[in-house]
Write an enzyme that holds these catalytic residues in place. Structure first.
Site, short mmCIF file in Angstrom:
data_model
loop_
_atom_site.label_atom_id
_atom_site.label_comp_id
_atom_site.label_asym_id
_atom_site.label_seq_id
_atom_site.Cartn_x
_atom_site.Cartn_y
_atom_site.Cartn_z
N THR A 199 3.19 2.34 -5.03
CA THR A 199 1.73 2.25 -4.95
C THR A 199 1.30 1.75 -3.58
O THR A 199 2.01 0.98 -2.92
CB THR A 199 1.16 1.33 -6.05
N GLY A 200 0.14 2.21 -3.14
CA GLY A 200 -0.37 1.79 -1.84
C GLY A 200 0.60 2.11 -0.72
O GLY A 200 0.92 1.25 0.11
N SER A 201 1.07 3.36 -0.67
CA SER A 201 2.17 3.69 0.24
C SER A 201 1.79 4.64 1.37
O SER A 201 2.66 5.29 1.96
CB SER A 201 3.34 4.28 -0.56
N THR A 202 0.52 4.70 1.72
CA THR A 202 0.13 5.58 2.82
C THR A 202 0.25 4.89 4.19
O THR A 202 0.16 5.55 5.22
CB THR A 202 -1.32 6.08 2.65
N GLY A 254 1.67 0.83 6.23
CA GLY A 254 2.22 -0.51 6.13
C GLY A 254 3.53 -0.61 5.39
O GLY A 254 4.39 0.28 5.47
N ILE A 255 3.71 -1.72 4.67
CA ILE A 255 4.95 -1.97 3.95
C ILE A 255 5.21 -0.88 2.92
O ILE A 255 6.35 -0.41 2.76
CB ILE A 255 4.91 -3.36 3.28
N GLY A 256 4.17 -0.43 2.22
CA GLY A 256 4.35 0.61 1.22
C GLY A 256 4.88 1.90 1.81
O GLY A 256 5.75 2.57 1.22
N SER A 313 4.45 -12.24 -2.18
CA SER A 313 4.28 -12.78 -0.82
C SER A 313 4.73 -14.23 -0.80
O SER A 313 4.69 -14.92 -1.83
CB SER A 313 2.81 -12.69 -0.41
N TYR A 365 -6.19 -14.74 -2.71
CA TYR A 365 -5.03 -13.88 -2.47
C TYR A 365 -3.75 -14.56 -2.95
O TYR A 365 -2.95 -13.96 -3.68
CB TYR A 365 -4.93 -13.57 -0.98
#
Length: 264
Positions: free
Chosen positions: A13-16, A18-20, A141, A154
């Site tokens: 998820t959220g892989s477009t 950065g870390i993803g 994190s 966060y």
């Protein structure tokens, strides 16, 4: 160690970016069929194009879905109903004083950072358990242990991920399914690089040098005394996704450069 995931499928998820993005790339390089997720089709196409340039033979699919809503999670589950590996990476962060954070922001952070992983794990884990093999990884994190005063909302969501991942590992006890959390520290993702543009830097300093100075000032307990690369974080996730990590479950695996000052 040769990690072969050629018989496995993964949802990141959220892989477009950065870390993803780095995780999706690492899993695809190891042979996994990878579903890339983002909020927009344009972002997904850009990410897949970049991945294909690096890995022409990679097996990649894209699913546009806003995982901050139950409907968005349902859309992803429908498009990718039965992965072997789930990486709950998507999340948001931002500096804001506690006294200025309205209820709506607490809810927004909770829905995306926490409930997306809850909803997807609830959907995917039963099939993994039935197959007696699966991997679920939450990208938490160091802020889940070392709550940052400038973004308490966060840190709270990252602590919640640790509780959920540990609980789910126990729920899957005795099966071939593992559930773990990975805890990055300061990492040179696009979001951090954008933030560093507003940080005073020495004349002629590179992004890496500016990040290192930021880490030394704001995370002085860091042992590596620099920001990690997104690839360094992804390497841990690829390992935990592998058959070789079969005895690692219920763990909070830190890739924080030693920021959290503990021997445990």
């Amino acid at each position: 160690m040769l990690i072969d995931l050629s018989s496995k499928s993964a949802v990141v998820t959220g892989s477009t970016r950065g870390i993803g993005f780095a995780i999706a790339k690492g899993l695809a390089e190891s042979g996994a069929e990878v579903v890339v997720n983002g909020r927009t089709q344009a972002a997904i196409e850009k990410a897949i194009d970049a991945l294909k340039k690096a890995m022409p033979k990679a097996r990649l699919h894209g699913v546009a879905a806003d995982l901050g809503t139950a409907a968005g999670c349902d859309a992803l589950i429908k498009a990718a109903p039965s992965p072997d590996i789930l990486v709950n990476n998507v999340g948001i962060y931002g500096h804001q004083d506690f006294f200025d954070i309205p209820d709506s922001e607490w809810t927004r952070f909770f829905e995306l950072n926490v409930m997306s992983g809850v909803r997807l794990s609830r959907a995917y884990l039963p099939e993994m358990i039935k197959r007696n093999w699966g991997r679920v990884i939450f990208i938490s994190s160091e802020s889940g242990l070392n709550i940052p005063v400038e973004m308490i909302h966060y840190g709270f969501t990252k602590t919640a991920q640790l509780a959920i991942s540990r609980g789910l590992a126990k729920r899957a006890a005795g099966t071939g399914v593992t559930v773990n959390a990975v805890l990055p520290g300061p990492t040179l993702s696009e979001g951090v690089i954008d933030m560093l543009k507003h940080v005073p830097a020495a004349k002629g300093a590179s992004v890496e040098e500016t990040a290192a100075a930021f880490v030394k000032e704001h995370r002085p307990s860091s042992i590596i005394q620099r920001a990690a690369s997104i690839e360094e974080v992804a390497n841990m996730v690829v390992y935990v996704s592998s058959p070789q990590a079969s005895a690692t479950t219920g763990a909070a695996l830190r890739v924080d450069g030693g920021v959290v000052d503990t021997i445990a």
